[in-house]
Scaffold this motif. Structure first.
Motif, PDB file in Angstrom:
ATOM      1  N   ASP A  42       4.284   0.847   6.191  1.00 34.70           N
ATOM      2  CA  ASP A  42       4.229  -0.106   7.290  1.00 34.70           C
ATOM      3  C   ASP A  42       4.456  -1.503   6.715  1.00 34.70           C
ATOM      4  O   ASP A  42       3.860  -1.873   5.699  1.00 34.70           O
ATOM      5  CB  ASP A  42       2.861  -0.023   7.966  1.00 34.70           C
ATOM      6  N   GLU A  43       5.327  -2.280   7.333  1.00 33.35           N
ATOM      7  CA  GLU A  43       5.664  -3.610   6.810  1.00 33.35           C
ATOM      8  C   GLU A  43       4.447  -4.525   6.754  1.00 33.35           C
ATOM      9  O   GLU A  43       4.261  -5.259   5.790  1.00 33.35           O
ATOM     10  CB  GLU A  43       6.749  -4.256   7.669  1.00 33.35           C
ATOM     11  N   ALA A  44       3.598  -4.467   7.741  1.00 35.24           N
ATOM     12  CA  ALA A  44       2.396  -5.316   7.759  1.00 35.24           C
ATOM     13  C   ALA A  44       1.456  -4.928   6.624  1.00 35.24           C
ATOM     14  O   ALA A  44       0.867  -5.795   5.966  1.00 35.24           O
ATOM     15  CB  ALA A  44       1.683  -5.184   9.100  1.00 35.24           C
ATOM     16  N   GLU A  45       1.321  -3.633   6.372  1.00 38.64           N
ATOM     17  CA  GLU A  45       0.470  -3.176   5.268  1.00 38.64           C
ATOM     18  C   GLU A  45       1.047  -3.609   3.929  1.00 38.64           C
ATOM     19  O   GLU A  45       0.311  -4.052   3.036  1.00 38.64           O
ATOM     20  CB  GLU A  45       0.329  -1.654   5.305  1.00 38.64           C
ATOM     21  N   LEU A  46       2.360  -3.525   3.790  1.00 44.38           N
ATOM     22  CA  LEU A  46       3.012  -3.949   2.551  1.00 44.38           C
ATOM     23  C   LEU A  46       2.775  -5.435   2.303  1.00 44.38           C
ATOM     24  O   LEU A  46       2.417  -5.842   1.198  1.00 44.38           O
ATOM     25  CB  LEU A  46       4.508  -3.660   2.605  1.00 44.38           C
ATOM     26  N   ARG A  47       2.964  -6.247   3.331  1.00 47.25           N
ATOM     27  CA  ARG A  47       2.726  -7.694   3.195  1.00 47.25           C
ATOM     28  C   ARG A  47       1.278  -7.983   2.807  1.00 47.25           C
ATOM     29  O   ARG A  47       1.002  -8.811   1.959  1.00 47.25           O
ATOM     30  CB  ARG A  47       3.065  -8.423   4.492  1.00 47.25           C
ATOM     31  N   ALA A  48       0.347  -7.284   3.447  1.00 44.77           N
ATOM     32  CA  ALA A  48      -1.074  -7.498   3.151  1.00 44.77           C
ATOM     33  C   ALA A  48      -1.404  -7.107   1.716  1.00 44.77           C
ATOM     34  O   ALA A  48      -2.138  -7.818   1.017  1.00 44.77           O
ATOM     35  CB  ALA A  48      -1.926  -6.699   4.128  1.00 44.77           C
ATOM     36  N   ARG A  49      -0.854  -6.020   1.248  1.00 42.19           N
ATOM     37  CA  ARG A  49      -1.133  -5.579  -0.126  1.00 42.19           C
ATOM     38  C   ARG A  49      -0.492  -6.494  -1.158  1.00 42.19           C
ATOM     39  O   ARG A  49      -1.079  -6.777  -2.193  1.00 42.19           O
ATOM     40  CB  ARG A  49      -0.668  -4.143  -0.320  1.00 42.19           C
ATOM     41  N   VAL A  50       0.722  -6.961  -0.880  1.00 43.12           N
ATOM     42  CA  VAL A  50       1.378  -7.904  -1.793  1.00 43.12           C
ATOM     43  C   VAL A  50       0.592  -9.204  -1.831  1.00 43.12           C
ATOM     44  O   VAL A  50       0.349  -9.779  -2.902  1.00 43.12           O
ATOM     45  CB  VAL A  50       2.853  -8.152  -1.386  1.00 43.12           C
ATOM     46  N   TRP A  51       0.156  -9.701  -0.676  1.00 45.34           N
ATOM     47  CA  TRP A  51      -0.636 -10.931  -0.618  1.00 45.34           C
ATOM     48  C   TRP A  51      -1.952 -10.766  -1.403  1.00 45.34           C
ATOM     49  O   TRP A  51      -2.341 -11.649  -2.154  1.00 45.34           O
ATOM     50  CB  TRP A  51      -0.922 -11.303   0.832  1.00 45.34           C
TER      51      TRP A  51
END
Length: 69
Positions: A9-18
């Motif tokens: 999920d793109e939102a999950e990816l962004r959250a994990r990268v952040w």
């Protein structure tokens, strides 16, 4: 720092990268703070040892003399 399985999920990816970027930032900040004495605010012995080793290595590579005063 983390593992993400596909499809992601793109939102999950962004959250994990952040979260990984924040953790990396705070780890480097903590590492820098560990080299400063809390009372005097001066560099401490581990910093001096690390810096001295780096300077001696640089002097040997460049063929320049080094000294401590």
């Amino acid at each position: 720092m983390d593992y993400i399985s596909k499809p992601f999920d793109e939102a999950e990816l962004r959250a994990r990268v952040w979260a990984a970027l924040q953790a990396s930032f705070f780890l480097s900040l903590l590492s820098k703070k560990a080299m400063i004495d809390g009372v005097s605010g001066l560099w401490n012995r581990p910093y001096f040892d690390q810096r001295m080793t780096a300077e001696i290595s640089l002097a040997r590579r460049s063929g320049r003399p080094y000294f401590v005063f």
